[in-house]
Each structure stands twice: as C-alpha cells, then as structure tokens.
Write a protein that holds these residues in place. Structure first.
Motif, mmCIF file in Angstrom:
data_model
loop_
_atom_site.group_PDB
_atom_site.id
_atom_site.type_symbol
_atom_site.label_atom_id
_atom_site.label_comp_id
_atom_site.label_asym_id
_atom_site.label_seq_id
_atom_site.Cartn_x
_atom_site.Cartn_y
_atom_site.Cartn_z
ATOM 1 N N ARG A 224 -42.875 -66.036 -1.858
ATOM 2 C CA ARG A 224 -43.176 -66.997 -2.929
ATOM 3 C C ARG A 224 -43.548 -66.309 -4.238
ATOM 4 N N PHE A 225 -43.937 -65.033 -4.147
ATOM 5 C CA PHE A 225 -44.335 -64.290 -5.344
ATOM 6 C C PHE A 225 -43.705 -62.898 -5.307
ATOM 7 N N ASP A 226 -43.596 -62.279 -6.483
ATOM 8 C CA ASP A 226 -43.162 -60.879 -6.542
ATOM 9 C C ASP A 226 -44.233 -60.004 -5.893
ATOM 10 N N ARG A 227 -43.815 -58.937 -5.236
ATOM 11 C CA ARG A 227 -44.763 -58.012 -4.602
ATOM 12 C C ARG A 227 -44.443 -56.588 -5.025
ATOM 13 N N VAL A 228 -45.464 -55.850 -5.426
ATOM 14 C CA VAL A 228 -45.288 -54.441 -5.788
ATOM 15 C C VAL A 228 -45.384 -53.600 -4.521
ATOM 16 N N GLY A 229 -44.411 -52.717 -4.302
ATOM 17 C CA GLY A 229 -44.395 -51.876 -3.105
ATOM 18 C C GLY A 229 -45.315 -50.668 -3.224
ATOM 19 N N ARG A 230 -45.571 -50.028 -2.074
ATOM 20 C CA ARG A 230 -46.501 -48.895 -2.047
ATOM 21 C C ARG A 230 -46.006 -47.713 -2.878
ATOM 22 N N PHE A 231 -44.693 -47.484 -2.880
ATOM 23 C CA PHE A 231 -44.172 -46.361 -3.662
ATOM 24 C C PHE A 231 -44.389 -46.585 -5.158
ATOM 25 N N GLU A 232 -44.218 -47.832 -5.618
ATOM 26 C CA GLU A 232 -44.450 -48.111 -7.030
ATOM 27 C C GLU A 232 -45.931 -47.971 -7.365
ATOM 28 N N MET A 233 -46.807 -48.388 -6.438
ATOM 29 C CA MET A 233 -48.250 -48.222 -6.641
ATOM 30 C C MET A 233 -48.619 -46.745 -6.793
ATOM 31 N N ALA A 234 -47.910 -45.891 -6.042
ATOM 32 C CA ALA A 234 -48.236 -44.457 -6.014
ATOM 33 C C ALA A 234 -47.550 -43.662 -7.112
ATOM 34 N N ASN A 235 -46.789 -44.307 -7.963
ATOM 35 C CA ASN A 235 -46.041 -43.574 -8.986
ATOM 36 C C ASN A 235 -46.973 -42.725 -9.845
ATOM 37 N N LYS A 236 -46.599 -41.469 -10.052
ATOM 38 C CA LYS A 236 -47.364 -40.440 -10.766
ATOM 39 C C LYS A 236 -48.549 -39.903 -9.958
ATOM 40 N N GLY A 237 -48.782 -40.488 -8.771
ATOM 41 C CA GLY A 237 -49.895 -40.048 -7.933
ATOM 42 C C GLY A 237 -49.418 -39.476 -6.612
ATOM 43 N N THR A 238 -50.163 -39.780 -5.542
ATOM 44 C CA THR A 238 -49.860 -39.269 -4.203
ATOM 45 C C THR A 238 -49.752 -40.432 -3.231
ATOM 46 N N ILE A 239 -48.757 -40.401 -2.362
ATOM 47 C CA ILE A 239 -48.655 -41.400 -1.305
ATOM 48 C C ILE A 239 -48.861 -40.693 0.034
ATOM 49 N N PHE A 240 -49.804 -41.207 0.819
ATOM 50 C CA PHE A 240 -50.159 -40.622 2.112
ATOM 51 C C PHE A 240 -49.579 -41.494 3.217
ATOM 52 N N LEU A 241 -48.575 -40.977 3.919
ATOM 53 C CA LEU A 241 -47.897 -41.713 4.977
ATOM 54 C C LEU A 241 -48.472 -41.288 6.326
ATOM 55 N N ASP A 242 -49.451 -42.049 6.798
ATOM 56 C CA ASP A 242 -50.124 -41.728 8.051
ATOM 57 C C ASP A 242 -49.319 -42.285 9.223
ATOM 58 N N GLU A 243 -49.462 -41.635 10.380
ATOM 59 C CA GLU A 243 -48.775 -42.045 11.619
ATOM 60 C C GLU A 243 -47.261 -42.109 11.423
ATOM 61 N N ILE A 244 -46.700 -41.113 10.738
ATOM 62 C CA ILE A 244 -45.255 -41.141 10.484
ATOM 63 C C ILE A 244 -44.449 -41.011 11.774
ATOM 64 N N GLY A 245 -45.071 -40.468 12.826
ATOM 65 C CA GLY A 245 -44.387 -40.362 14.117
ATOM 66 C C GLY A 245 -44.141 -41.699 14.775
ATOM 67 N N ASP A 246 -44.781 -42.770 14.283
ATOM 68 C CA ASP A 246 -44.605 -44.109 14.857
ATOM 69 C C ASP A 246 -43.487 -44.892 14.182
ATOM 70 N N LEU A 247 -42.838 -44.300 13.193
ATOM 71 C CA LEU A 247 -41.815 -45.017 12.426
ATOM 72 C C LEU A 247 -40.537 -45.165 13.245
ATOM 73 N N ASP A 248 -39.970 -46.371 13.285
ATOM 74 C CA ASP A 248 -38.738 -46.602 14.041
ATOM 75 C C ASP A 248 -37.549 -45.979 13.324
ATOM 76 N N SER A 249 -36.438 -45.850 14.027
ATOM 77 C CA SER A 249 -35.274 -45.121 13.502
ATOM 78 C C SER A 249 -34.701 -45.758 12.243
ATOM 79 N N GLY A 250 -34.641 -47.100 12.183
ATOM 80 C CA GLY A 250 -34.089 -47.756 11.001
ATOM 81 C C GLY A 250 -34.936 -47.498 9.762
ATOM 82 N N SER A 251 -36.249 -47.555 9.921
ATOM 83 C CA SER A 251 -37.156 -47.304 8.797
ATOM 84 C C SER A 251 -37.123 -45.838 8.385
ATOM 85 N N GLN A 252 -36.878 -44.939 9.344
ATOM 86 C CA GLN A 252 -36.770 -43.513 9.023
ATOM 87 C C GLN A 252 -35.622 -43.270 8.045
#
Length: 457
Positions: A224-252
C-alpha cells in the motif's frame, strides 16, 4: 609498482594514467613472456591481469599466466580484468589465487579501491601490539579481551577497517560477531554514515526482494506504500548481513548480483539504482562445507570473503572469562542497584573451566540470572552452579566427540561420571539430568564399575 598485463594498448594507457594520477608507479606489457620477466626482475607490488591475449576468449591464457606468476611469487596480489567475464572464470581465478575480478569496462573508483585495499593488506603486519596500544589507535571500547587470538583479530580489524574490503566473520553462536561488525564500521571512513543490520535468517524467500531492495506502491497485493530497502538505507555506510548461511539459493542469486554489479531494482520498478555500501557478513555455519554440498554458491562465497575473520570460542580463550565477568558485574551493579557485588576467586576459576557452548551470550545470561536470584553480595560457585543447572542449552550447541574417537559405551561412562561429579554424587539429581530413573543409574554404575560415595538427596 603496479604491473598491467593486457594486449590492448588503449587499456594499458588508460590504466597507467589512472594509477599514476593516484600516485602509484605503473609498468605495462602486452603478453605472458614479457610479464614473467618483469615479475621475476622487478618484483611488482600488484598485478592487473587481462585473461585473453589472442582471439581466444576462454580465459585459458590468462589463467595459465596467473598460475605461473603465483609459482614465482605466491604472495603477489592479482586483480583479474576482462571484457569476457563469467562467474565460472571468476571462481576459477580465485581458486588459482587471484584476489579480485573486475569486468571491462571497469568503474575507476571500484578498481582504485580494490588496488588500495590489496596494497594495504600486503604491507607487513605490525609487530604484535598490546591491548593498550590497540586502544590508543582504534575504537574497540565494546570488545572485551586480551587473549592473543583476540588481539590478532583486533589488529586485523584495525588494518582493514579503513578499506572497503568485503569481510566475512565466522564463529560459533554467541562469540560476538555483531560486535566485531560494529567495530569494523566504527573504525572505517564510513563511521558517520548508517550501519544497517539485517538478519537474513529471519527473512522469508517471498519477502527477500522487498526487504533488501524495497518496493513501490502496488508492486504486490499488500504493497500500500512505497518501502525503502535495506541496501538503500545503507548507502554510503555499512550493511551487516548476519546469518548469511541461512539464505536460500534463489535469494543467494539476487544478492550476488548486487555485490557484483553494485546495482539493483526496486520491486515493481524498472529503474536501476546504484548502491555504495561496505559489505560485512557473518555466519556460524561452515560455508566451505555448504559449497561442497551445493547449498551455498561458490561465487557468492568468493564475493563476500576477501577478508575472513574467525572468532574463537570462549573455551579457547579462558583467560578472557574473568575480564568478561567483571565487565558484566560492573554494568549490572548499576542496573540492579547492588554496588557491593563481586565474584569469589574460586567461582571465577570455576567459570573458566566451563565448556559454555553458548559462549559470551551464555556467560552473560548466567551472570545476570545469578545476580537476580542470589542474595549474596559475593557470588560463589554454588550460586552460579544452581543457575547453570537451570540454563536452557540448545542441543545444536552441544560439542560431541569426533566419529571414531570414542565408542558409545565410553561416551556413556564419561557422561555418567560428569553427572555424578556435577551433582556431588546425589543419585536422584544425577539420574534426572541423564534422563534415567534411580534404578537405571544404579545398574549402569555397577555395570561400568564406576566408584562413588552416595550423598543424601
């Protein structure tokens, strides 16, 4: 000096000018024979290597030259560069010892950052520093530890934090991976920009694109509304991807594209966006084993682990346990209004001998629950022992012996001895902790001829 190896004179001239404008010395050559002579005689600090020197676009010529250069100087950093890029070539090059893989046409900032990072890492490690020396140089105030393993890790963090190198933090649950990620950000040039934490294990496959890249209104039924994604939030900064081993193949696959091209599309929009963010990942899983089982993409692993930091378990750094306990006690004194709190010397020694499969998280939980329950100002072994006995322990955290090291009978004997010792020979409590009845425990004590002096329950 940086050596550029490419059969295209325009590419060589362009890269040479770019590097010299940044203050780097540069040499160039057109083919393998001349390149090997320069590597042997001039000893360059870094090589930028094209993969093709003829009409063949398979990359075999470049791979062969890469292997020969590594035989001459195994520690020489090498950046592969080609206009005929493929994931298979990138993975093959990394296996042969390349440090990065850049596509033509290249992004100048990206290439220069890779050069700077690799040259910084190539410099000789500074002499071993004490914790006080490290604290004078870096901001590590939230990380407790003086064990040499931790000092080496902090030294590494200090050296790489100022670069944009992707970092993979590995270690058991509760070892402090998030604290290390925050320390990397706080000691980087991006410290005044956002630090965005994402628990990938908590994001469903269907919501991955929306969470990470955002969506526009109407992209799907509930949008119903626009949503800003995590990568856009982290622009110019750092994005910490925790538990990356739990990511499914499609998302990888979707994540790989962002890390490779630094571009993404907001869900429901065809406009491509660019992201400039430092990538730090963490996992308690063995990603190399997952690659062998084909549950984690090998090309993604190479993208996230230019630098790998392996955090030791708490049982591997027992000398740091008193420091951690004292840190927790000092904080909790104020929270619970008990300024006289302390831990006896005997209890501190006892805590150092615990296996603590939950690591720092389990130790903190144990200390806090003991403070809440015990009325004593000086906490002793019995205060901690009672709360440890009541601690929930995840079965996945239990450390089992390797296959073939002990027989099933030997494991059973050891567990009975440990239960009897822990419960001070109180049969009822020892039996209950082992999931046995009193009579069943008696039978096993007799069967294995385990000596004991029964205490009153």
């Amino acid at each position: 000096m940086i050596l550029i190896i490419d059969d295209d004179i325009a590419v060589r001239a362009s890269l040479t000018l770019l590097l010299k404008n940044e203050g780097y010395g540069a040499m160039d050559c057109a083919g393998p024979a001349e390149a090997l002579k320069i590597v042997k005689s001039n000893e360059p600090d870094l090589v930028i290597l094209d993969l093709n020197f003829s009409n063949d676009t398979s990359g075999k010529e470049g791979m062969a030259l890469l292997a020969k250069i590594k035989l001459i100087n195994a520690g020489l950093p090498i950046i592969l560069i080609t206009g005929w890029a493929s994931i298979e070539l990138a993975v093959q090059g990394m296996k042969l010892g390349a440090n990065d893989f850049i596509n033509k046409p290249w992004n100048n900032d990206h290439l220069l950052q890779s050069v700077k990072t690799l040259l910084d890492l190539k410099e000789k490690r500074a002499e071993h520093q004490t914790r006080k020396q490290l604290d004078k140089t870096y901001n590590f105030q939230h990380i407790i530890g003086e064990d040499h393993k931790m000092l080496n890790i902090l030294e590494t963090i200090g050296r790489v934090a100022g670069t944009d190198a992707s970092i993979l933090i590995m270690g058991e649950s509760g070892t402090g991976k998030e604290l290390i990620a925050e320390a990397i950000h706080q000691n980087s040039l991006r410290r005044n920009k956002p630090f965005i934490k994402v628990n990938l294990g908590g994001i469903s496959t269907s919501l991955f694109e929306s969470e990470m890249f955002g969506h526009v209104r109407g992209a799907f039924t509930d949008a119903r509304f626009d949503r800003v994604g995590r990568f856009e939030m982290a622009n110019k900064g750092t994005i910490f991807l925790d538990e990356i081993g739990d990511l499914d193949s499609g998302s990888q696959v979707k994540l790989l594209r962002v890390l490779q091209d630094r571009t993404y599309e907001v869900l429901g929009s065809s406009r491509t966006k660019t992201v400039d963010a430092r990538i730090v990942c963490a996992t308690n899983k063995n990603l190399n084993e997952m690659v062998h089982r084909a549950t984690f993409r090998e090309d993604l692993l190479y993208r996230i682990n230019l630098i790998t930091i392996v955090l030791p378990s708490l049982r591997d750094r027992p000398k740091d346990i008193p420091l951690l306990v004292s840190f927790f006690i000092n904080n909790l004194k104020e929270i619970y209004g008990r300024p006289a709190l302390s831990v006896s010397a005997g209890a501190m020694k006892w805590l150092q001998q615990l296996p603590l499969p939950g690591n720092i998280r389990q130790l903190k939980n144990l200390v806090e629950r003991t403070i809440l329950v015990s009325k004593n100002d000086e906490l002793d072994i019995d205060d901690f022992r009672l709360q440890l006995e009541l601690s929930p322990i995840k079965k996945g955290d239990v450390q089992l012996p390797g296959i073939g090291t002990l027989t099933l009978e030997e494991v059973e004997v050891e567990m009975i001895k440990r239960a009897m010792d822990y419960h001070k020979n109180k049969i009822s409590k020892a039996a209950s902790s082992l999931g046995l009845t009193r009579s069943a425990l008696y039978r096993r004590l007799d069967k294995y001829q385990i000596p004991y002096d029964e205490a009153e329950d």
